[in-house]
Design an enzyme around this catalytic site. Structure first.
Site, PDB file in Angstrom:
ATOM      1  N   SER A   1      -0.287  -9.023  -1.505  1.00  0.00           N
ATOM      2  CA  SER A   1      -1.489  -8.361  -0.998  1.00  0.00           C
ATOM      3  C   SER A   1      -2.638  -9.144  -1.619  1.00  0.00           C
ATOM      4  O   SER A   1      -2.385 -10.090  -2.363  1.00  0.00           O
ATOM      5  CB  SER A   1      -1.508  -6.882  -1.388  1.00  0.00           C
ATOM      6  OG  SER A   1      -1.245  -6.736  -2.760  1.00  0.00           O
TER       7      SER A   1
ATOM      8  N   ARG B   1       1.056  -4.092  12.354  1.00  0.00           N
ATOM      9  CA  ARG B   1       0.355  -4.237  13.622  1.00  0.00           C
ATOM     10  C   ARG B   1       0.762  -5.556  14.270  1.00  0.00           C
ATOM     11  O   ARG B   1       0.922  -6.568  13.576  1.00  0.00           O
ATOM     12  CB  ARG B   1      -1.170  -4.233  13.411  1.00  0.00           C
ATOM     13  CG  ARG B   1      -1.762  -2.845  13.187  1.00  0.00           C
ATOM     14  CD  ARG B   1      -1.716  -1.997  14.451  1.00  0.00           C
ATOM     15  NE  ARG B   1      -2.250  -0.656  14.268  1.00  0.00           N
ATOM     16  CZ  ARG B   1      -1.553   0.423  13.951  1.00  0.00           C
ATOM     17  NH1 ARG B   1      -0.245   0.327  13.759  1.00  0.00           N
ATOM     18  NH2 ARG B   1      -2.122   1.608  13.841  1.00  0.00           N
TER      19      ARG B   1
ATOM     20  N   HIS C   1       6.882   1.056  19.229  1.00  0.00           N
ATOM     21  CA  HIS C   1       5.900   1.610  18.273  1.00  0.00           C
ATOM     22  C   HIS C   1       6.241   3.067  17.897  1.00  0.00           C
ATOM     23  O   HIS C   1       5.474   3.987  18.197  1.00  0.00           O
ATOM     24  CB  HIS C   1       4.474   1.522  18.850  1.00  0.00           C
ATOM     25  CG  HIS C   1       3.421   1.597  17.776  1.00  0.00           C
ATOM     26  ND1 HIS C   1       2.214   0.956  17.857  1.00  0.00           N
ATOM     27  CD2 HIS C   1       3.391   2.246  16.588  1.00  0.00           C
ATOM     28  CE1 HIS C   1       1.488   1.206  16.778  1.00  0.00           C
ATOM     29  NE2 HIS C   1       2.186   1.992  15.984  1.00  0.00           N
TER      30      HIS C   1
ATOM     31  N   GLY D   1       0.843  -1.205   0.000  1.00  0.00           N
ATOM     32  CA  GLY D   1       0.000   0.000   0.000  1.00  0.00           C
ATOM     33  C   GLY D   1       0.870   1.243   0.000  1.00  0.00           C
ATOM     34  O   GLY D   1       1.982   1.239  -0.538  1.00  0.00           O
ATOM     35  N   ARG D   2       0.363   2.308   0.622  1.00  0.00           N
ATOM     36  CA  ARG D   2       1.089   3.586   0.628  1.00  0.00           C
ATOM     37  C   ARG D   2       2.475   3.434   1.247  1.00  0.00           C
ATOM     38  O   ARG D   2       3.477   3.863   0.684  1.00  0.00           O
ATOM     39  CB  ARG D   2       0.273   4.631   1.404  1.00  0.00           C
ATOM     40  CG  ARG D   2      -0.998   5.063   0.700  1.00  0.00           C
ATOM     41  CD  ARG D   2      -1.868   5.895   1.617  1.00  0.00           C
ATOM     42  NE  ARG D   2      -2.383   5.072   2.712  1.00  0.00           N
ATOM     43  CZ  ARG D   2      -3.678   4.866   2.961  1.00  0.00           C
ATOM     44  NH1 ARG D   2      -4.585   5.459   2.223  1.00  0.00           N
ATOM     45  NH2 ARG D   2      -4.065   4.103   3.966  1.00  0.00           N
TER      46      ARG D   2
ATOM     47  N   GLU E   1       0.451  -3.852  23.540  1.00  0.00           N
ATOM     48  CA  GLU E   1       1.359  -2.726  23.823  1.00  0.00           C
ATOM     49  C   GLU E   1       0.922  -2.012  25.094  1.00  0.00           C
ATOM     50  O   GLU E   1      -0.283  -1.829  25.292  1.00  0.00           O
ATOM     51  CB  GLU E   1       1.351  -1.766  22.627  1.00  0.00           C
ATOM     52  CG  GLU E   1       1.925  -2.444  21.389  1.00  0.00           C
ATOM     53  CD  GLU E   1       1.875  -1.588  20.137  1.00  0.00           C
ATOM     54  OE1 GLU E   1       1.544  -0.391  20.225  1.00  0.00           O
ATOM     55  OE2 GLU E   1       2.172  -2.128  19.068  1.00  0.00           O
TER      56      GLU E   1
HETATM   57  P1  NDP Z   1      -2.695   0.945   2.863  1.00  0.00           P
HETATM   58  O1  NDP Z   1      -4.152   0.745   3.071  1.00  0.00           O
HETATM   59  O2  NDP Z   1      -2.224   1.971   1.890  1.00  0.00           O
HETATM   60  O3  NDP Z   1      -2.000  -0.452   2.461  1.00  0.00           O
HETATM   61  C1  NDP Z   1      -2.346  -1.666   3.041  1.00  0.00           C
HETATM   62  C2  NDP Z   1      -1.807  -2.795   2.166  1.00  0.00           C
HETATM   63  O4  NDP Z   1      -2.108  -4.030   2.799  1.00  0.00           O
HETATM   64  C3  NDP Z   1      -2.423  -2.856   0.783  1.00  0.00           C
HETATM   65  O5  NDP Z   1      -1.442  -3.263  -0.137  1.00  0.00           O
HETATM   66  C4  NDP Z   1      -3.492  -3.935   0.920  1.00  0.00           C
HETATM   67  O6  NDP Z   1      -3.727  -4.534  -0.340  1.00  0.00           O
HETATM   68  C5  NDP Z   1      -2.805  -4.902   1.897  1.00  0.00           C
HETATM   69  N1  NDP Z   1      -3.753  -5.689   2.647  1.00  0.00           N
HETATM   70  C6  NDP Z   1      -4.780  -5.251   3.404  1.00  0.00           C
HETATM   71  N2  NDP Z   1      -5.454  -6.284   3.937  1.00  0.00           N
HETATM   72  C7  NDP Z   1      -4.831  -7.409   3.506  1.00  0.00           C
HETATM   73  C8  NDP Z   1      -5.046  -8.806   3.704  1.00  0.00           C
HETATM   74  N3  NDP Z   1      -6.058  -9.241   4.453  1.00  0.00           N
HETATM   75  N4  NDP Z   1      -4.205  -9.680   3.108  1.00  0.00           N
HETATM   76  C9  NDP Z   1      -3.184  -9.242   2.341  1.00  0.00           C
HETATM   77  N5  NDP Z   1      -2.925  -7.939   2.117  1.00  0.00           N
HETATM   78  C10 NDP Z   1      -3.741  -7.032   2.687  1.00  0.00           C
HETATM   79  O7  NDP Z   1      -2.112   1.241   4.316  1.00  0.00           O
HETATM   80  P2  NDP Z   1      -0.779   2.017   4.731  1.00  0.00           P
HETATM   81  O8  NDP Z   1       0.340   1.529   3.881  1.00  0.00           O
HETATM   82  O9  NDP Z   1      -1.057   3.463   4.800  1.00  0.00           O
HETATM   83  O10 NDP Z   1      -0.611   1.494   6.241  1.00  0.00           O
HETATM   84  C11 NDP Z   1      -0.527   0.112   6.515  1.00  0.00           C
HETATM   85  C12 NDP Z   1      -0.591  -0.150   8.001  1.00  0.00           C
HETATM   86  O11 NDP Z   1       0.638   0.197   8.611  1.00  0.00           O
HETATM   87  C13 NDP Z   1      -1.604   0.674   8.795  1.00  0.00           C
HETATM   88  O12 NDP Z   1      -2.910   0.146   8.675  1.00  0.00           O
HETATM   89  C14 NDP Z   1      -1.071   0.587  10.204  1.00  0.00           C
HETATM   90  O13 NDP Z   1      -1.623  -0.521  10.857  1.00  0.00           O
HETATM   91  C15 NDP Z   1       0.427   0.363  10.001  1.00  0.00           C
HETATM   92  N6  NDP Z   1       1.218   1.514  10.462  1.00  0.00           N
HETATM   93  C16 NDP Z   1       2.146   1.357  11.452  1.00  0.00           C
HETATM   94  C17 NDP Z   1       2.879   2.429  11.902  1.00  0.00           C
HETATM   95  C18 NDP Z   1       3.886   2.295  12.984  1.00  0.00           C
HETATM   96  O14 NDP Z   1       4.144   3.270  13.686  1.00  0.00           O
HETATM   97  N7  NDP Z   1       4.516   1.146  13.161  1.00  0.00           N
HETATM   98  C19 NDP Z   1       2.676   3.777  11.363  1.00  0.00           C
HETATM   99  C20 NDP Z   1       1.723   3.825  10.282  1.00  0.00           C
HETATM  100  C21 NDP Z   1       1.025   2.726   9.873  1.00  0.00           C
HETATM  101  P3  NDP Z   1      -5.097  -5.283  -0.718  1.00  0.00           P
HETATM  102  O15 NDP Z   1      -6.217  -4.427  -0.200  1.00  0.00           O
HETATM  103  O16 NDP Z   1      -5.037  -5.411  -2.212  1.00  0.00           O
HETATM  104  O17 NDP Z   1      -5.018  -6.602  -0.045  1.00  0.00           O
END
Ligand code: NDP
Length: 313
Positions: A174, A232, A279, A153-154, A261
Site C-alpha cells: 500500500s 475494482r 461482482h 485496508g479493512r 460491467e
Molecule cells: P480501505 O480504504 O480500508 O483500504 C484500501 C487499501 O488500499 C489501503 O490499504 C490503502 O492504503 C490502499 N491504497 C489505496 N490507494 C492506494 C494506491 N494508490 N496505491 C497503493 N495502495 C493504495 O478500503 P476497503 O478495504 O474497505 O475496500 C477496498 C476496495 O474494495 C473498495 O474501495 C472497493 O473498490 C472494493 N470492494 C469491492 C467489493 C466487491 O464486491 N468486489 C466489495 C467491497 C469493496 P494506503 O492509503 O496506505 O495506500
C-alpha cells in the site's frame, strides 16, 4: 414539529434503504440522474439528502442548492465526486466494515476455485464425464505459495487473516505500511509481485490506482502466478491481463470486477484460465441488507443528530 427533510433516490436503491427512508423523510424517487427532466426547480431546491448507487458528479451536486449529504451504497465511492462535494460542504458517506468478512470469504473462494479448477470440476460432473473418466489433477496448488495483497485496508486485513489460516505467508503493498500488521511490506507493487506467486488486488478504483496492475507487474508475478481481483476493474490493464493469460506469462486469474460491467470482453470469456464473477463480493442477502441499512442510518443520523456515521475521509 419540523417538516421532515426531503431526500432523493436517483435510480436503483436497495428496497430496505428505500423503506427506511420513506418512513422518516419526504422521499422523492426518480429513475435516473436527469434532475431537470424529472424535477421542478422547487423540488430540486427542497432536496437536502441523496441516497445513491450511481454517478454523482459536479453538475448533479450543483443542481441541488440545498444538498447536505450524499449517502453512497457501497464502500467504493469513486462514482461520487467527493472532492467537489467537500467544496460545497456536502458530506459523502459510504458503507465500510459491514461487508469486510463477506468480501474476504468470496476472495478466498475465488482463489481456491481458480487454483483447483472447481468450476471445471462441477461441469465435469454435470456433463456426465465422471462416469467414464477421472477429472485431471489440477496443475496448480495453493501449497507452498506466498500471497501478496495489494491494499492492506479493512478488507485486505480480513483476506490476510484467512490466508494465514491456510498456512501461507502474506506480504502486501500500500502507499504506506499499514498500522498494526507485521506482514512483509513492499514499497512498490512491482516489488511485491516479484516476491509472491499469488497477487490479490483489493485497492479502491480511481485515478491513483488505474491500470497499476499492468504487463510489467503480471510478468513479475511469473508463469506460476495467480492473479485475483476483488477491488475494482479499473485497477487492471485488461489488455495486459488477457495477453498474460493467453501467453502463459501468468498461470491463471479470477476476477470479480471488470472495467465495463456487465460487458465482459469476448477475449476474456474465451480464456480457459480465467474465472469471471459478476461482482458478487458483498452480494449475500444479509450483507447487502446491512449495507442498505447503513445508507439509511447515515442520512437519519445526519438529520437527527447533525453527524453522519461513516463519512468518507
Ligand atoms: P480501505 O480504504 O480500508 O483500504 C484500501 C487499501 O488500499 C489501503 O490499504 C490503502 O492504503 C490502499 N491504497 C489505496 N490507494 C492506494 C494506491 N494508490 N496505491 C497503493 N495502495 C493504495 O478500503 P476497503 O478495504 O474497505 O475496500 C477496498 C476496495 O474494495 C473498495 O474501495 C472497493 O473498490 C472494493 N470492494 C469491492 C467489493 C466487491 O464486491 N468486489 C466489495 C467491497 C469493496 P494506503 O492509503 O496506505 O495506500
Amino acid at each position: 414539529m419540523s417538516e421532515p427533510a426531503t431526500v432523493l433516490i436517483p435510480g436503483w436503491m436497495h428496497e430496505h434503504a428505500r423503506d427506511m427512508l420513506r418512513s422518516q423523510f419526504n422521499l422523492i424517487e426518480i429513475p435516473d440522474c436527469d434532475l431537470e427532466a424529472h424535477l421542478t426547480a422547487q423540488q430540486r431546491a427542497a432536496i437536502r439528502g441523496v441516497a445513491c448507487y450511481t454517478t454523482i458528479d459536479q453538475n448533479f451536486i450543483d443542481a441541488l442548492p440545498n444538498l447536505e449529504i450524499v449517502a453512497n451504497y457501497g464502500v467504493g465511492y469513486e462514482r461520487v465526486d467527493a472532492a467537489y462535494a467537500r467544496t460545497r460542504n456536502v458530506v459523502v458517506t459510504n458503507t465500510p466494515d459491514v461487508l469486510n468478512e463477506e468480501v474476504a470469504d468470496l476472495t478466498l473462494g475465488l482463489l481456491i476455485s481458480v487454483v483447483r479448477e472447481i468450476p471445471k470440476a462441477t461441469a465435469f460432473v454435470r456433463n456426465g464425464e465422471w462416469k467414464t473418466s477421472s477429472f485431471p489433477h489440477s496443475r496448480l496448488t495453493l501449497r507452498n505459495r506466498t500471497v501478496g495483497i495489494y491494499g492492506m485496508g479493512r478488507i485486505g486485513r480480513c483476506i490476510a487473516r484467512r490466508v494465514e489460516a491456510f498456512g501461507l505467508p502474506v506480504a502486501y503493498h500500500s502507499r504506506r505500511p499499514a498500522e498494526g500488521v507485521d506482514y512483509a511490506y513492499f514499497p512498490t507493487l512491482l516489488e511485491l509481485a516479484s516476491a509472491v506467486d499469488v497477487l490479490i488486488s483489493i485497492v479502491p478504483g480511481g485515478p491513483a490506482t488505474e491500470k497499476t496492475v499492468n504487463a510489467e507487474v503480471l510478468s513479475a508475478l511469473g508463469s506460476e502466478g495467480v492473479f485475483i481481483n476483488v477491488g475494482r476493474g479499473s485497477v487492471v490493464d485488461e489488455d495486459a491481463l488477457i495477453s498474460a493469460l493467453r501467453t502463459g506469462t501468468i498461470a491463471a486469474a479470477g476476477i470479480d470486477v471488470i472495467v465495463d460491467e456487465p460487458n465482459v470482453p469476448e477475449e476474456m470469456l474465451a480464456l480457459d484460465n480465467l474465472t469471471v464473477l459478476p461482482h458478487i463480493g458483498s452480494a449475500s442477502v444479509s450483507t447487502r441488507t446491512a449495507m442498505a441499512d447503513l445508507v439509511a442510518r447515515n442520512i437519519i443520523s445526519w438529520f437527527q443528530d447533525g453527524a453522519a456515521i461513516t463519512p468518507v475521509p
